[in-house]
Design an enzyme around this catalytic site. Structure first.
Site, PDB file in Angstrom:
ATOM      1  N   TYR A   1     -25.814 -23.413   2.070  1.00  0.00           N
ATOM      2  CA  TYR A   1     -26.521 -24.296   2.987  1.00  0.00           C
ATOM      3  C   TYR A   1     -26.260 -25.761   2.634  1.00  0.00           C
ATOM      4  O   TYR A   1     -25.881 -26.565   3.490  1.00  0.00           O
ATOM      5  CB  TYR A   1     -28.019 -23.978   2.941  1.00  0.00           C
ATOM      6  CG  TYR A   1     -28.848 -24.926   3.757  1.00  0.00           C
ATOM      7  CD1 TYR A   1     -28.830 -24.857   5.150  1.00  0.00           C
ATOM      8  CD2 TYR A   1     -29.638 -25.907   3.146  1.00  0.00           C
ATOM      9  CE1 TYR A   1     -29.570 -25.730   5.915  1.00  0.00           C
ATOM     10  CE2 TYR A   1     -30.381 -26.791   3.913  1.00  0.00           C
ATOM     11  CZ  TYR A   1     -30.347 -26.696   5.292  1.00  0.00           C
ATOM     12  OH  TYR A   1     -31.066 -27.564   6.044  1.00  0.00           O
TER      13      TYR A   1
ATOM     14  N   SER B   1      14.784 -16.943  -9.370  1.00  0.00           N
ATOM     15  CA  SER B   1      14.032 -15.680  -9.363  1.00  0.00           C
ATOM     16  C   SER B   1      14.068 -15.086 -10.766  1.00  0.00           C
ATOM     17  O   SER B   1      14.567 -15.712 -11.701  1.00  0.00           O
ATOM     18  CB  SER B   1      14.589 -14.733  -8.310  1.00  0.00           C
ATOM     19  OG  SER B   1      15.876 -14.368  -8.675  1.00  0.00           O
TER      20      SER B   1
ATOM     21  N   LYS C   1       2.623  -9.517 -12.515  1.00  0.00           N
ATOM     22  CA  LYS C   1       3.581  -9.949 -11.492  1.00  0.00           C
ATOM     23  C   LYS C   1       2.949  -9.669 -10.134  1.00  0.00           C
ATOM     24  O   LYS C   1       2.765  -8.520  -9.740  1.00  0.00           O
ATOM     25  CB  LYS C   1       4.895  -9.193 -11.639  1.00  0.00           C
ATOM     26  CG  LYS C   1       5.955  -9.659 -10.653  1.00  0.00           C
ATOM     27  CD  LYS C   1       7.300  -9.084 -11.016  1.00  0.00           C
ATOM     28  CE  LYS C   1       8.438  -9.532 -10.129  1.00  0.00           C
ATOM     29  NZ  LYS C   1       8.180  -9.687  -8.740  1.00  0.00           N
TER      30      LYS C   1
ATOM     31  N   GLU D   1       2.049 -17.960  -6.680  1.00  0.00           N
ATOM     32  CA  GLU D   1       2.200 -16.961  -5.636  1.00  0.00           C
ATOM     33  C   GLU D   1       1.064 -17.077  -4.618  1.00  0.00           C
ATOM     34  O   GLU D   1      -0.106 -17.189  -4.997  1.00  0.00           O
ATOM     35  CB  GLU D   1       2.151 -15.587  -6.321  1.00  0.00           C
ATOM     36  CG  GLU D   1       2.852 -14.501  -5.585  1.00  0.00           C
ATOM     37  CD  GLU D   1       4.367 -14.495  -5.807  1.00  0.00           C
ATOM     38  OE1 GLU D   1       4.927 -15.461  -6.380  1.00  0.00           O
ATOM     39  OE2 GLU D   1       4.995 -13.513  -5.375  1.00  0.00           O
TER      40      GLU D   1
ATOM     41  N   LYS E   1       9.194  -3.941 -13.557  1.00  0.00           N
ATOM     42  CA  LYS E   1       8.619  -3.460 -12.295  1.00  0.00           C
ATOM     43  C   LYS E   1       7.923  -2.129 -12.509  1.00  0.00           C
ATOM     44  O   LYS E   1       8.498  -1.206 -13.091  1.00  0.00           O
ATOM     45  CB  LYS E   1       9.730  -3.261 -11.259  1.00  0.00           C
ATOM     46  CG  LYS E   1      10.436  -4.543 -10.862  1.00  0.00           C
ATOM     47  CD  LYS E   1       9.790  -5.227  -9.695  1.00  0.00           C
ATOM     48  CE  LYS E   1      10.211  -4.600  -8.386  1.00  0.00           C
ATOM     49  NZ  LYS E   1       9.660  -5.291  -7.233  1.00  0.00           N
TER      50      LYS E   1
END
Ligand code: IVH
Length: 665
Positions: free
Chosen positions: A35, A83, A115, A173, A312
């Site tokens: 508020y 990259s 990642k 990111e 990964k």
């Protein structure tokens, strides 16, 4: 107020709001009530309007998004955006550590981070102020998306602290949480618009929207993981993350300093499991040499730094036999190809069907009958076919192509963008059934007891062919249907009758006009106040409403140009539905002015949605979790125990439904 006074006030409000924003979004420890925040923001907006000479693109008022642009400028990166090299197993990671250990003599450590699976963005700050945000592009040049970036609440517009260099780049990111991904996809589907395959595609698509106001609504987030500049106040990655956090950034949710592979492995194993319950998609972890001077010694290859390596996570992917391809027709007539598969277990569930998205994707896959296909879960949720094992293809197998006629009603399909549509909106069975399901749904006419099975039963028995037929139904029509008795038949009829009181904006939404979602229906109903006026309006008059674009206006015009729809509306009018708004008869009252409620459990007189509407109608607010700023925990039957104990700990009033009804009496 003099100019000098206004300037001072504007500055102090901006500072206060920036601070509150940081505490709310970055630290998740809000100390200003919503508020108060809204009131101060309004005050600032007013002053900025009155004294336009003090405009600042980094003012908190700019978070809502400025004017739309027509294109993005391409700009050269001061430092190229590289990259990361990737490894898919621990051996690769081990090899990399051995390789770099041979290249330097000194001892060094690692910084290990998550990642994130989003889109990278480079933000330039000069004298603490955000001046430019660039996408990665080809790594050498990127697109200037500064106006869109400014709407990201977790991206600071002005940095905090006294040790910020004159110029610094914060890279990281852009993400969208899984929750928001699902919400937006649902809304897109409801409006009959393109849905996104995963949160990354949605974040990338959103960052490239031309209208920053829509970007603001999508609620992107930014996580900073990299700092660049001439005179940095830190000499290693771990401290850089700490520093970025002090300056006001959201940094990786978890990161550690590690000295050997075992410690890195622990982090990988830990997050390999935790990632499934994490609010954002992650696709691996990143290991960085911690010390900047060692990083410098290791240097770069053409594409990536030698001092960093991504690991990964393995995406679970399985091979299974394609049994057939169905073409599903949705509510708006959109035709989606779906693969029927020999059942397989994938990331925890049995998968029998997987989406093929659209014709372009089918062409890319080059599917043939009887193929063995690879299946993955997009964003860990929706199964999709991602490839074909061509070595298993039978000689002479026929290719599978997209259809050109509706598989149900045989109407020729029409291509719009990447999708095909069946335009027979009035008699194509799956479209009609889906339209009826939408019409009765909770946020539309809220008719109880009519689930998809009953709707199907009514349709198959020839009792309903469109939404207007619902209002001709009688108890006798229903009571002998399979699974229904006199009592449930009566309940359904009562609920249908009750729906005649639903407001015009709900009726408009319930009609299911393509692109007219809940929000658009609200704006249109408020503006035109009756369906007759809306029917007579030109496209220009419709687009004159703030927030309504050409696509919606066009779709409305198309809808009303179909005589069958006009007939339908006339029948609904006859049945007594609300085609005019009576807003003023229902003035907003302010009994709960600014009070914050958390709702938990189930209630006797209200559904959760109704209760929320009721609280808002009385000037209160509903928030999702209990904090020290909450005023009441409104507890129904079986409230969440953690909410109750938190409210008790924070000394927040816990009230019952009866107490609430008393409050608004
Ligand atoms: S560092 C010079 N750290 O992964 C290296 N990247 O596949 C700069 N990414 O383009 C990147 N999380 O978009 C770094 N904690 C993290 C990351 C991260 C996600 C992305 C980034 C990069 C891509 C490389």
């Amino acid at each position: 107020m003099t100019k000098e006074e206004a300037k001072k006030k504007i500055e102090s409000l901006r500072k206060e709001l920036q601070e509150a924003n940081y505490k709310y979004y970055v630290l998740a420890q809000p100390d200003m009530s919503d508020y108060d925040f809204d009131r101060k923001l309004e005050e600032l907006q007013k002053l900025e309007q009155e004294f336009p000479e003090f405009f600042d693109p980094n003012s908190p008022t700019q978070r809502v998004g400025g004017e739309p642009t027509t294109e993005f400028k391409t700009v050269k990166h001061k430092y190229p955006m590289l990259s990361l090299d990737k490894s898919y197993n621990i051996q690769d990671l081990k090899d990399w550590i051995n390789r770099i250990s041979k290249l330097v003599d000194e001892k060094f450590s690692f910084c290990v981070e998550l990642k994130y699976d989003g889109v990278s963005l480079s933000n330039q700050y000069i004298d603490k102020k955000l001046v430019q945000s660039l996408t990665r592009g080809d790594g050498i040049t990127g697109d200037d998306v500064t106006n869109n970036a400014r709407t990201i609440r977790t991206l600071p517009l002005v940095l905090r602290g006294n040790d910020v260099p004159h110029e610094v780049f914060a890279r990281g990111e852009v993400l969208i949480s899984r929750k928001n991904f699902e919400r937006i996809n649902k809304e897109q589907a409801q409006k009959g618009e393109t849905t996104y395959m995963n949160a990354r595609n949605l974040a990338a698509g959103t960052l490239k929207l031309l209208d920053p106001k829509i970007v603001a609504k999508r609620q992107l987030d930014f996580v900073a993981y990299f700092m660049l500049g001439e005179k940095l106040p830190v000499d290693n990655q771990y401290d850089a993350l700490k520093k970025l956090e002090q300056w006001g950034f959201f940094v990786p949710h978890d990161y550690i300093k590690a000295t050997n592979l075992d410690e890195i492995m622990d982090f990988i194993l830990d997050w390999g499991v935790k990632r499934f319950d994490f609010p954002y998609d992650t696709d691996g972890i990143v290991v960085k040499v911690n010390e900047f001077d060692i990083q410098e010694k290791l240097g770069y290859t053409a594409k990536s730094p030698r001092w960093a390596m991504a690991y990964k996570f393995p995406a679970e992917r399985k091979l299974t036999k394609l049994l057939s391809v169905d073409f599903q027709v949705g509510r708006t007539g959109k035709v989606t190809p779906v693969a029927n598969l020999a059942p397989i277990k994938l990331a925890g569930t049995i998968v029998k069907r997987a989406t093929l998205h659209n014709e372009d994707n089918m062409k890319k896959l080059d599917l043939h009958e009887g193929d063995y296909v690879y299946v993955e879960k997009a964003g860990e949720i929706i199964p999709q076919v991602v490839g074909v094992d061509k070595s298993k293809r039978q000689p002479g197998a026929k290719p599978i192509t997209f259809i050109d006629h509706c598989p149900v009603c045989n109407t020729p399909l029409i291509k719009q963008g990447a999708d095909y549509f069946c335009v027979n909106t009035t008699t194509c069975e799956p479209q009609i059934k889906a339209q009826i399901e939408h019409f009765v749904s909770r946020k539309a006419m809220d008719i109880d007891g009519l689930g998809p099975e009953i709707i199907n039963l009514l349709y198959q028995n020839g009792l309903i062919h469109n939404i207007a037929d619902l209002y001709d139904l009688k108890v006798d029509d229903l009571k002998n249907l399979e699974g229904l008795g006199e009592k449930s038949a009566q309940n359904i009829i009562n609920s249908i009758q009750k729906s005649k009181n639903q407001s015009f904006e709900r009726v408009l939404y319930a009609l299911g006009i393509r692109h007219v979602g809940e929000n658009a229906a609200k704006l249109i109903a408020k503006h035109f106040k009756s369906i007759d006026r809306l029917m007579q309006a030109s496209a220009e008059e419709i687009t004159a409403i703030k927030g309504i674009g050409e696509k919606i206006a066009e779709s409305i015009k198309t809808y009303f140009s179909n005589p069958k729809n006009i007939e339908l509306i006339n029948r609904l009018k006859q049945a007594g539905l609300q085609f005019e708004s009576h807003e003023d008869e229902n003035p907003v009252v302010d009994k709960l002015h600014g009070k914050k409620f958390v709702i938990s459990g189930t209630f006797e007189h209200f559904s959760r949605d109704e209760l929320k509407q009721n609280i808002e109608h009385n000037g209160g607010k509903v928030v999702s979790s209990v904090s020290k700023n909450t005023d009441y925990l409104l507890a129904g039957d079986k409230p969440g125990p953690s909410k109750v104990s938190k409210a008790q700990n924070l000394n927040i009033s816990i009230i019952s439904e009866a107490d609430y009804l008393n409050m608004i009496k």
